[in-house]
Scaffold this motif. Structure first.
Motif, PDB file in Angstrom:
ATOM      1  N   ASP A  34       2.167  12.097   7.413  1.00 49.11           N
ATOM      2  CA  ASP A  34       1.196  11.521   8.559  1.00 49.11           C
ATOM      3  C   ASP A  34       1.387  10.185   8.839  1.00 49.11           C
ATOM      4  O   ASP A  34       0.689   9.449   9.534  1.00 49.11           O
ATOM      5  CB  ASP A  34      -0.057  12.192   8.703  1.00 49.11           C
ATOM      6  CG  ASP A  34      -0.906  11.697   7.421  1.00 49.11           C
ATOM      7  OD1 ASP A  34      -0.578  10.826   6.920  1.00 49.11           O
ATOM      8  OD2 ASP A  34      -1.829  12.227   7.236  1.00 49.11           O
ATOM      9  N   ARG A  35       2.012   9.501   7.994  1.00 52.15           N
ATOM     10  CA  ARG A  35       2.050   7.845   7.784  1.00 52.15           C
ATOM     11  C   ARG A  35       0.803   7.213   7.881  1.00 52.15           C
ATOM     12  O   ARG A  35       0.450   6.149   8.131  1.00 52.15           O
ATOM     13  CB  ARG A  35       2.908   7.355   9.041  1.00 52.15           C
ATOM     14  CG  ARG A  35       4.241   8.210   9.614  1.00 52.15           C
ATOM     15  CD  ARG A  35       5.310   8.042   8.297  1.00 52.15           C
ATOM     16  NE  ARG A  35       5.598   6.583   8.056  1.00 52.15           N
ATOM     17  CZ  ARG A  35       6.369   6.278   6.905  1.00 52.15           C
ATOM     18  NH1 ARG A  35       6.493   6.880   5.894  1.00 52.15           N
ATOM     19  NH2 ARG A  35       6.345   4.677   6.745  1.00 52.15           N
ATOM     20  N   SER A  36      -0.060   8.000   7.314  1.00 55.55           N
ATOM     21  CA  SER A  36      -1.479   7.219   6.823  1.00 55.55           C
ATOM     22  C   SER A  36      -1.542   6.478   5.645  1.00 55.55           C
ATOM     23  O   SER A  36      -0.788   7.030   4.464  1.00 55.55           O
ATOM     24  CB  SER A  36      -2.552   8.330   6.872  1.00 55.55           C
ATOM     25  OG  SER A  36      -2.375   9.159   5.708  1.00 55.55           O
ATOM     26  N   GLU A  37      -2.254   5.382   5.524  1.00 52.94           N
ATOM     27  CA  GLU A  37      -2.247   4.848   4.169  1.00 52.94           C
ATOM     28  C   GLU A  37      -3.294   5.411   3.308  1.00 52.94           C
ATOM     29  O   GLU A  37      -4.406   5.914   3.656  1.00 52.94           O
ATOM     30  CB  GLU A  37      -3.181   3.276   4.407  1.00 52.94           C
ATOM     31  CG  GLU A  37      -3.182   2.509   3.438  1.00 52.94           C
ATOM     32  CD  GLU A  37      -3.694   0.918   3.597  1.00 52.94           C
ATOM     33  OE1 GLU A  37      -4.508   0.654   2.805  1.00 52.94           O
ATOM     34  OE2 GLU A  37      -3.286   0.406   4.699  1.00 52.94           O
ATOM     35  N   VAL A  38      -2.968   5.524   1.986  1.00 53.98           N
ATOM     36  CA  VAL A  38      -3.708   6.092   1.180  1.00 53.98           C
ATOM     37  C   VAL A  38      -4.654   5.009   0.481  1.00 53.98           C
ATOM     38  O   VAL A  38      -4.363   4.173   0.016  1.00 53.98           O
ATOM     39  CB  VAL A  38      -2.823   6.701   0.030  1.00 53.98           C
ATOM     40  CG1 VAL A  38      -3.769   7.327  -1.318  1.00 53.98           C
ATOM     41  CG2 VAL A  38      -1.825   7.599   0.412  1.00 53.98           C
TER      42      VAL A  38
ATOM     43  N   ALA B 140       0.917  -1.266   0.098  1.00 50.97           N
ATOM     44  CA  ALA B 140       0.090   0.029  -0.139  1.00 50.97           C
ATOM     45  C   ALA B 140       0.913   1.327  -0.015  1.00 50.97           C
ATOM     46  O   ALA B 140       2.055   0.941   0.169  1.00 50.97           O
ATOM     47  CB  ALA B 140      -0.928  -0.090   1.065  1.00 50.97           C
ATOM     48  N   LEU B 141       0.307   2.474  -0.340  1.00 54.83           N
ATOM     49  CA  LEU B 141       0.999   3.731  -0.379  1.00 54.83           C
ATOM     50  C   LEU B 141       0.586   4.434   0.873  1.00 54.83           C
ATOM     51  O   LEU B 141      -0.428   4.539   1.477  1.00 54.83           O
ATOM     52  CB  LEU B 141       0.631   4.450  -1.780  1.00 54.83           C
ATOM     53  CG  LEU B 141       1.171   5.884  -1.685  1.00 54.83           C
ATOM     54  CD1 LEU B 141       2.599   5.575  -2.202  1.00 54.83           C
ATOM     55  CD2 LEU B 141       0.682   6.658  -2.793  1.00 54.83           C
ATOM     56  N   TYR B 142       1.705   5.026   1.468  1.00 59.82           N
ATOM     57  CA  TYR B 142       1.580   5.794   2.690  1.00 59.82           C
ATOM     58  C   TYR B 142       2.101   7.078   2.427  1.00 59.82           C
ATOM     59  O   TYR B 142       3.073   7.584   1.932  1.00 59.82           O
ATOM     60  CB  TYR B 142       2.248   5.112   3.834  1.00 59.82           C
ATOM     61  CG  TYR B 142       1.648   3.939   4.346  1.00 59.82           C
ATOM     62  CD1 TYR B 142       0.826   3.700   5.373  1.00 59.82           C
ATOM     63  CD2 TYR B 142       2.036   2.580   3.565  1.00 59.82           C
ATOM     64  CE1 TYR B 142       0.295   2.778   5.688  1.00 59.82           C
ATOM     65  CE2 TYR B 142       1.361   1.365   4.009  1.00 59.82           C
ATOM     66  CZ  TYR B 142       0.433   1.520   5.345  1.00 59.82           C
ATOM     67  OH  TYR B 142      -0.220   0.310   5.474  1.00 59.82           O
TER      68      TYR B 142
END
Length: 64
Positions: free
Chosen positions: A32-36, A26-28
């Protein structure tokens, strides 16, 4: 350089990183280190192109 590698470099150069866990790739967002959302797939290359679609990037050299 392949179109997939070019797209990966473009996406990562824009402030994102591809990471793998037990559910796939997955892309982050590096800020903010959140998953796109919409970028998780089982295969690394598929995640790159899913990220390009989500981010609205044009295909490199017309390839996908």
């Amino acid at each position: 350089m392949s179109p997939t590698v070019q797209m990966r470099d473009t996406v990562e150069g824009a402030g994102f990183q591809f990471l793998k866990d037990d559910r796939g790739w997955a892309l982050y967002d590096l800020d903010d280190r959140s998953e796109v959302p919409g970028t998780r797939t089982g295969a690394y290359g598929n995640s790159i192109w899913a990220a390009a679609d989500v981010l609205g990037l044009n295909n490199v050299e017309g390839e996908k």
